[in-house]
Design a protein around this motif. Sequence first.
Motif, short mmCIF file in Angstrom:
data_model
loop_
_atom_site.label_atom_id
_atom_site.label_comp_id
_atom_site.label_asym_id
_atom_site.label_seq_id
_atom_site.Cartn_x
_atom_site.Cartn_y
_atom_site.Cartn_z
N ALA A 143 0.84 -1.20 0.00
CA ALA A 143 0.00 0.00 0.00
C ALA A 143 0.88 1.26 0.00
O ALA A 143 0.61 2.22 -0.73
N GLN A 144 1.94 1.24 0.80
CA GLN A 144 2.84 2.40 0.87
C GLN A 144 3.52 2.65 -0.46
O GLN A 144 3.65 3.79 -0.91
N GLU A 145 3.98 1.58 -1.11
CA GLU A 145 4.64 1.72 -2.41
C GLU A 145 3.67 2.22 -3.47
O GLU A 145 4.04 3.03 -4.32
N ALA A 146 2.43 1.75 -3.43
CA ALA A 146 1.42 2.20 -4.39
C ALA A 146 1.16 3.69 -4.20
O ALA A 146 1.09 4.44 -5.18
N MET A 147 1.02 4.13 -2.95
CA MET A 147 0.79 5.56 -2.71
C MET A 147 1.97 6.39 -3.18
O MET A 147 1.79 7.47 -3.74
N ASP A 148 3.19 5.87 -2.98
CA ASP A 148 4.37 6.56 -3.49
C ASP A 148 4.32 6.66 -5.01
O ASP A 148 4.57 7.72 -5.59
N ALA A 149 3.99 5.54 -5.67
CA ALA A 149 3.93 5.51 -7.14
C ALA A 149 2.87 6.46 -7.67
O ALA A 149 3.04 7.06 -8.73
N TRP A 150 1.77 6.60 -6.95
CA TRP A 150 0.69 7.49 -7.39
C TRP A 150 0.91 8.93 -6.96
O TRP A 150 0.09 9.80 -7.25
N GLY A 151 2.00 9.19 -6.24
CA GLY A 151 2.32 10.55 -5.84
C GLY A 151 1.48 11.09 -4.69
O GLY A 151 1.33 12.29 -4.52
N ILE A 152 0.94 10.21 -3.88
CA ILE A 152 0.13 10.63 -2.74
C ILE A 152 1.08 10.90 -1.59
O ILE A 152 1.70 9.98 -1.05
N THR A 153 1.22 12.18 -1.24
CA THR A 153 2.22 12.56 -0.24
C THR A 153 1.62 13.10 1.06
O THR A 153 2.29 13.11 2.08
N ASP A 154 0.39 13.58 1.01
CA ASP A 154 -0.23 14.15 2.21
C ASP A 154 -0.35 13.07 3.28
O ASP A 154 -0.93 12.00 3.02
N PRO A 155 0.16 13.30 4.49
CA PRO A 155 0.14 12.26 5.52
C PRO A 155 -1.27 11.83 5.95
O PRO A 155 -1.49 10.66 6.25
N ILE A 156 -2.20 12.74 5.94
CA ILE A 156 -3.57 12.38 6.34
C ILE A 156 -4.21 11.49 5.28
O ILE A 156 -4.83 10.47 5.60
N ILE A 157 -4.03 11.87 4.03
CA ILE A 157 -4.57 11.04 2.93
C ILE A 157 -3.90 9.67 2.94
O ILE A 157 -4.57 8.65 2.78
N ARG A 158 -2.58 9.64 3.15
CA ARG A 158 -1.86 8.35 3.17
C ARG A 158 -2.38 7.46 4.29
O ARG A 158 -2.58 6.27 4.08
N LYS A 159 -2.61 8.04 5.46
CA LYS A 159 -3.10 7.24 6.59
C LYS A 159 -4.49 6.70 6.29
O LYS A 159 -4.78 5.52 6.52
N THR A 160 -5.36 7.55 5.77
CA THR A 160 -6.73 7.14 5.45
C THR A 160 -6.74 6.07 4.37
O THR A 160 -7.39 5.03 4.51
N LEU A 161 -6.02 6.32 3.29
CA LEU A 161 -5.99 5.37 2.18
C LEU A 161 -5.33 4.07 2.61
O LEU A 161 -5.80 2.98 2.28
N GLY A 162 -4.25 4.16 3.37
CA GLY A 162 -3.57 2.95 3.84
C GLY A 162 -4.49 2.09 4.69
O GLY A 162 -4.54 0.87 4.55
#
Length: 162
Positions: free
Chosen positions: A112-131
């Motif tokens: 999940a973390q690698e996918a968010m990195d690949a998609w350019g999702i950097t906001d910590p709140i969005i990353r936590k929610t999406l993760g």
Amino acid sequence: MEDPPHGSRARRQEQARRVGAFLTAVATAAGYDVRRRQGGRAQLAAVTGLSLTTISRTLDGKTLPLPSQLTTWATVLNLDHRRMLVESGLIPEQRGPQSVEKDVVVASVLSAQEAMDAWGITDPIIRKTLGGSITQAIQLQEELDAAGDWGWSLWGEPGRTD
């Protein structure tokens, strides 16, 4: 000093201007006269359910619409959501999976973390929610897979009838 993870204020302002210019062009092409005091903005407010202030601030490039608002804009203006995101400059053309086949490959290879990195999702709140959502989806899928054909009954659907 580095920009915060979600981007600098100047970057967000530039994105808001690009989105506003794009939506203004698309709304105009769809027949809405969105120049001030011409009625098109009020018409858009009525059909989108967004306030006239939100419509005006978005078209004027003063604020970025929320994701739910972008969905509303895309629906009302009959736009493909991805095309709108790319053409308004919110995401680059190459970002994210392009096909169902690629979705499967990405999901099976990346965390999940690698996918968010690949998609350019950097906001910590969005990353936590999406993760959290991804983790929950994986757990639910594992439960369904373990339940076999009976898994549908977990969601209130009829189970196997044989």
